[in-house]
Design a protein around this motif. Sequence first.
Motif, PDB file in Angstrom:
ATOM      1  N   UNK A 121      -0.182  -1.456  12.266  1.00 59.87           N
ATOM      2  CA  UNK A 121      -0.078  -2.816  11.732  1.00 59.87           C
ATOM      3  C   UNK A 121       0.901  -2.831  10.565  1.00 59.87           C
ATOM      4  N   UNK A 122       1.667  -3.929  10.483  1.00 62.74           N
ATOM      5  CA  UNK A 122       2.675  -4.051   9.420  1.00 62.74           C
ATOM      6  C   UNK A 122       2.672  -5.491   8.898  1.00 62.74           C
ATOM      7  N   UNK A 123       2.776  -5.620   7.580  1.00 64.66           N
ATOM      8  CA  UNK A 123       2.768  -6.955   6.979  1.00 64.66           C
ATOM      9  C   UNK A 123       4.087  -7.679   7.277  1.00 64.66           C
ATOM     10  N   UNK A 124       4.008  -8.997   7.439  1.00 67.31           N
ATOM     11  CA  UNK A 124       5.208  -9.815   7.674  1.00 67.31           C
ATOM     12  C   UNK A 124       5.669 -10.443   6.366  1.00 67.31           C
ATOM     13  N   UNK A 125       6.807 -11.115   6.412  1.00 64.49           N
ATOM     14  CA  UNK A 125       7.283 -11.830   5.228  1.00 64.49           C
ATOM     15  C   UNK A 125       6.280 -12.914   4.829  1.00 64.49           C
ATOM     16  N   UNK A 126       5.702 -13.575   5.831  1.00 68.34           N
ATOM     17  CA  UNK A 126       4.694 -14.598   5.537  1.00 68.34           C
ATOM     18  C   UNK A 126       3.473 -13.962   4.880  1.00 68.34           C
ATOM     19  N   UNK A 127       3.147 -12.741   5.321  1.00 63.56           N
ATOM     20  CA  UNK A 127       2.018 -12.025   4.712  1.00 63.56           C
ATOM     21  C   UNK A 127       2.288 -11.699   3.261  1.00 63.56           C
ATOM     22  N   UNK A 128       3.514 -11.312   2.946  1.00 66.41           N
ATOM     23  CA  UNK A 128       3.865 -11.000   1.556  1.00 66.41           C
ATOM     24  C   UNK A 128       3.820 -12.266   0.687  1.00 66.41           C
ATOM     25  N   UNK A 129       4.270 -13.377   1.250  1.00 64.99           N
ATOM     26  CA  UNK A 129       4.205 -14.636   0.500  1.00 64.99           C
ATOM     27  C   UNK A 129       2.750 -15.031   0.229  1.00 64.99           C
ATOM     28  N   UNK A 130       1.911 -14.857   1.239  1.00 65.83           N
ATOM     29  CA  UNK A 130       0.481 -15.169   1.068  1.00 65.83           C
ATOM     30  C   UNK A 130      -0.135 -14.256   0.002  1.00 65.83           C
ATOM     31  N   UNK A 131       0.238 -12.988   0.044  1.00 66.16           N
ATOM     32  CA  UNK A 131      -0.286 -12.021  -0.917  1.00 66.16           C
ATOM     33  C   UNK A 131       0.152 -12.369  -2.331  1.00 66.16           C
ATOM     34  N   UNK A 132       1.395 -12.740  -2.487  1.00 61.66           N
ATOM     35  CA  UNK A 132       1.914 -13.093  -3.802  1.00 61.66           C
ATOM     36  C   UNK A 132       1.247 -14.354  -4.335  1.00 61.66           C
TER      37      UNK A 132
END
Length: 203
Positions: A71-82
């Motif tokens: 599993x790998x985080x997406x750009x959308x995942x990084x935005x959600x995390x931030x």
Amino acid sequence: MPPVFSHGDLRLYLLALLDESPRHGYDLMQALTDRTGGTYSPSAGTIYPRLAKLEEDGLVTKTVDGRKTVYEITDAGREHLEARRGDLDGIQAGLADTVRLIADEVRGSVRAAMKSLQADLAAARDDAGRSASTRPPEPESPRASSRAQVQRADAAVDGFRSDLRADLRTHVARGGSLEESVVDDLVAALDAARSEVQRALRG
């Protein structure tokens, strides 16, 4: 004990782990166990449905690598995390407190064991002193008594060493934290106990 992760926190923490590097499911479960000091060992039935939901929401992707799914985080995942960085900081602080509490418990157990050992050694020394003053001398009795006491001391030291090693290895194997100060306290207590025995032997 209250849940380690409240509702929604596990999903966010999984994203944070994937933000560090791509991981497969077992690696995520092991990381959660390690970072909670062994207080939380999630099952596959807990992790994989959340990963599937993260993938459905477009926050992670998965690829098959041999027999493993990575599993790998997406750009959308990084935005959600931030966007939820404050919530994540709170989760990580709570996990740090949990590990710290475990370390404090281990340190307290080691100190209690050291005090108990010192008390036993002092009691043995007092018993030997009283016995020497009340028993009439007998031929070869002192040497035989000393040999018996050596065997008794060997058994006590071996038993303590075996039990303590088992406690420490089990704690670390479960992912618990063992701080340097805990070992420093152990070494200091053992040195003190040895000095006490040497003083008793010198009379």
